[in-house]
Design an enzyme around this catalytic site. Structure first.
Site, short mmCIF file in Angstrom:
data_model
loop_
_atom_site.label_atom_id
_atom_site.label_comp_id
_atom_site.label_asym_id
_atom_site.label_seq_id
_atom_site.Cartn_x
_atom_site.Cartn_y
_atom_site.Cartn_z
N HIS A 9 0.85 -1.32 0.03
CA HIS A 9 0.06 0.06 0.09
C HIS A 9 0.78 1.19 0.10
O HIS A 9 2.02 1.25 -0.63
CB HIS A 9 -1.00 -0.04 1.31
N GLU A 24 -1.43 1.49 7.94
CA GLU A 24 -0.59 0.37 7.58
C GLU A 24 0.62 0.37 6.89
O GLU A 24 1.71 -0.19 7.46
CB GLU A 24 -1.44 -0.61 6.77
N HIS A 78 2.93 -6.86 5.02
CA HIS A 78 1.71 -6.21 5.46
C HIS A 78 1.44 -6.39 6.85
O HIS A 78 2.03 -7.23 7.75
CB HIS A 78 0.59 -6.83 4.62
N GLU A 146 1.61 -11.32 6.34
CA GLU A 146 0.68 -10.56 7.12
C GLU A 146 1.18 -10.74 8.69
O GLU A 146 1.28 -11.65 9.38
CB GLU A 146 -0.70 -11.06 7.14
#
Length: 265
Positions: A9, A24, A78, A146
């Site tokens: 992102h 994030e 992430h 993640e």
């Protein structure tokens, strides 16, 4: 070996933030910076970033760049989320590979998952498959990690910690090193921060003084690095592409009583 690190992102990506406002990308980019610094201690390793602090890089551009550079491995970093925007109980670490389960990607994902669960103590959500763009459109092996849930208050405390971010980077780099039999340099150099705003907390003639300050900073939750330059042992606390992020850290450190300076390398 060529490695592409992808901080997922960007600063302006809509919706990618915790219920109380942590973006994030702040976590993702910090882990990528730590990982790059650690990887610079290995022989014949070149690290590329898929992301940018200046804009939200589209997914297609990220994978196109990886393919044109012919990198050997793509690692996307992430922080997770669950639910419709509020706090939830979902917690833990999970690592993804493409649905075809490429052999090397699977082996690397298993190593990353094992390292991160062992070092963080968070629940093991396992290695999974997914049809994510960065796994499907890259020609090389790829994994997506993640590293905890922004929607879980306990996970989020960790995600905000520089020590935790460093721990995640160390776990990823150790897995990459083990998977590809990377060889450490005999005389590792300090992390390369060319073009970054560096935050320095001290410079000493005596190494012990620098080590003592680093220990104090580490116990306060920071991630210092001691290196020798121009006859001094310098204690570096951070390096940032955006000056405002360096300014924020300097302000925080000064409020805690540390004498810090910031300069562009």
């Amino acid at each position: 070996m060529k490695i592409m690190l992808d901080a997922g992102h960007g600063y302006n990506t809509p919706g990618k933030r915790s219920p109380d406002g942590m973006i994030e990308y702040e976590f993702n980019r910090a882990v990528a910076l730590h990982a790059r610094s650690l990887l610079q201690n290995y022989q014949n390793v070149t690290v590329y970033f898929a992301h940018s602090d200046n804009r939200d890089v589209p997914l297609q551009e990220r994978t196109n760049n990886a393919n044109s550079l012919n990198v050997d491995i793509y690692v996307s970093i992430h922080a997770n989320a669950f639910g419709s925007g509020g706090w939830t109980s979902a917690s833990g670490i999970e690592t993804y590979i493409y649905t075809s389960k490429p052999r090397i990607a699977l082996q690397l994902a298993q190593k990353i998952q094992r390292n991160l669960v062992a070092e963080t103590g968070l629940p093991n959500r396992g290695v999974k498959t997914a049809d994510f763009h960065v796994l499907r459109e890259t020609k090389m092996d790829g994994v997506l990690v993640e590293c905890g849930f922004m929607t879980n208050q306990n996970d989020l405390k960790l995600l905000r910690s520089e020590e935790y971010r460093r721990t995640i980077a160390e776990g990823i780099v150790k897995a990459v090193s083990d998977q590809f039999n990377l060889k450490r340099k005999s005389n590792p150099s300090p992390p390369s921060t060319s073009g970054l705003y560096k935050v320095q907390a001290g410079a000493f003639k005596a190494k012990k003084n620098a080590d003592d300050l680093a220990t104090k900073l580490r116990s306060a939750g920071y991630t210092p690095y001691v290196y020798q330059e121009n006859g001094y042992y310098k204690v570096q606390v951070g390096a940032f592409e955006r000056k405002q992020n360096a300014d924020s850290l300097v302000s925080k450190l000064r409020n805690e009583g540390y004498e810090t300076v910031i300069f562009l390398d």
